[in-house]
Design a protein around this motif. Structure first.
Motif: not given
Length: 470
Positions: A290-299, A337-355
């Protein structure tokens, strides 16, 4: 005490609904935090106290829940738990400021701390041993629906009505629970009640509160750094004091003999540190969306469904994976794998494909669920009849404590990074989330060092004995 047929049928449903109400409350709130912050005039990045207050209260009172049920009976304790949880929910909805909301969450946490332990105790005492696995499996299934429904329902309620309904929805369920509990909750209690370790409880509680508040204070800058450091040192001193107290007391709150069981000691330590990451994510992800990517609460809420679905899917094969590979291999590899997966969310940006984002959330859910199953079974699997109760209570405390510490650590990292720009676009808020994901991921990866202490094939013989992953 044998149960009458009506009670035998209704009691598992009563406890299952109580667990559903508790897990729903734990997940429905996070999606509403930005809207709550806006209405209360607070920053969304400083709302962690609402989450921590509840978790810390639950962690503090879990050790006393069994004694209270023995002292006052399961029916009175369970009715009090539902009443306090419902009252706290009402007070939360009526709170006009953040301090009052935090206070109301403490009231709600008192009820939550008693709700499941007392319900589980009634099941253990009311059903014969040969039926327990079947009954407990049934009781925990509705709890899996809470994380699946909660974020989406929280988003819809916040967007379609207001954040107040995130709490008000508990009231009709609580009223129905009170009526059902008066009729179907048996009044079970032992003939003699042991003396409660009040001195140990005070030392243990002071340690938990001071350490957590110190970390939270550093994150919110609500108290001076000197005061926060003093609280941190004092909290650690109180925990050392409890350790010395337990070594000299005949019936301590938690016996140190538990730590002479190698798998329990490793499992408890691993739970504490690896859950810092998994405990932070339910707080971080809705804020990030919501704060970082601008999604609505329901989205944002609907986007978290794949994570809950991944956790449920993992149950189909988790036991076979653990049996085939062994605890050491699974926990070391899965923790990394858990730690790497958490860190991988640092790669997500507004233009990251939703899928791609949904796929990442689903994979994280699978890894997270496998971690819980393996850690819980490792921790409890080698406990005997004389250590099972104390070990299960201590594991429950550590789970709640590590999740509250995870939220505090994540909030502190967000606060530290929020004034620094990490990306080319100059979006400091998004950059602070990215840096926080990396920091939390590194903490989780380091927990693998604890599981490396396991022998290559060390661990309980039956991984599937754990049915409660809460």
């Amino acid at each position: 005490m044998p149960l009458d047929p009506a009670t035998r049928r209704a009691l598992p449903w009563l406890v299952a609904v109580a667990l559903f109400m508790q897990t729903l409350d734990g997940t429905i709130l996070n999606t509403a935090l930005p809207s709550m912050a806006h209405d209360l005039g607070e920053s969304p990045l400083r709302m962690q106290s609402v989450v921590i207050a509840y978790m810390l209260t639950v962690a503090l009172l879990i050790p006393a829940s069994g004694w209270l049920a023995d002292r006052f009976g399961t029916r009175r304790a369970f009715l009090a738990a539902i009443a306090l949880f419902s009252l706290g929910s009402l007070l939360c909805a009526l709170s006009p400021s953040l301090p009052l909301l935090v206070t109301a969450r403490v009231v709600q946490g008192v009820g939550g701390a008693l709700l499941m332990p007392v319900g589980r105790l009634a099941i253990l005492r009311g059903f014969p041993r040969e039926e327990l696995l079947k009954v407990m499996t049934f009781v925990t299934l509705p709890g899996l629906l809470g994380p699946l429904i909660g974020p989406t329902l929280g988003g819809w309620l916040t967007e379609g009505a207001s954040w107040h309904w995130v709490f008000l929805i508990n009231l009709p369920v609580g009223l129905a629970g009170l009526i059902a509990a008066r009729r179907y909750m048996p009044d079970l209690r032992p003939d003699a009640v042991s003396r409660f370790d009040l001195g140990g409880f005070v030392l243990f509680s002071c340690g938990l509160v001071l350490v957590t508040l110190a970390l939270q204070g550093l994150g919110e800058h609500a108290i001076g750094r000197a005061v926060a450091l003093w609280m941190l040192v004092a909290g650690l001193a109180a925990m050392v004091g409890y350790w010395l107290h337990a070594a000299r007391t005949e019936h301590p709150l938690f016996s140190l003999a538990l730590f002479r069981i190698p798998t329990f000691a490793i499992g408890i330590a691993g739970n504490l540190f690896s859950r810092l990451g998994t405990g932070a994510m339910p707080f971080l992800l809705p804020l990030f969306l919501q704060v970082g990517l601008g999604y609505s609460p329901s989205h944002a809420g609907m986007s978290l469904i794949p994570m809950a679905a991944g956790m449920m899917l993992c149950k189909l094969f988790a036991e076979r994976v653990i049996e085939r590979l062994g605890y050491r291999t699974v926990l070391v590899g899965n923790t990394v794998a858990l730690g790497v997966m958490i860190a991988a969310f640092a790669l997500v940006k507004p233009d990251t494909p939703y899928g791609l984002l949904l796929a990442m959330l689903a994979v994280f859910g699978v890894i997270n669920s496998l971690q819980f199953t393996a850690m819980n079974t490792l921790t409890l699997g080698d406990l005997g009849p004389d250590t099972a109760s104390g070990g299960n209570s201590l594991l429950s405390v550590v789970m709640q404590l590590s999740m509250s510490l995870g939220v505090a650590v994540a909030a502190a990292l967000l606060s530290v990074f929020s004034g620094v720009t990490f990306n080319a676009g100059g979006d400091a808020v998004l950059g602070s989330f990215h840096a926080t994901f990396v920091g939390v991921g590194l903490i989780s990866v380091l927990a693998a060092c604890i599981f490396l202490q396991l022998g290559r094939r060390e661990g309980p013989a039956a991984p599937g004995t754990v049915v409660d992953e809460g």
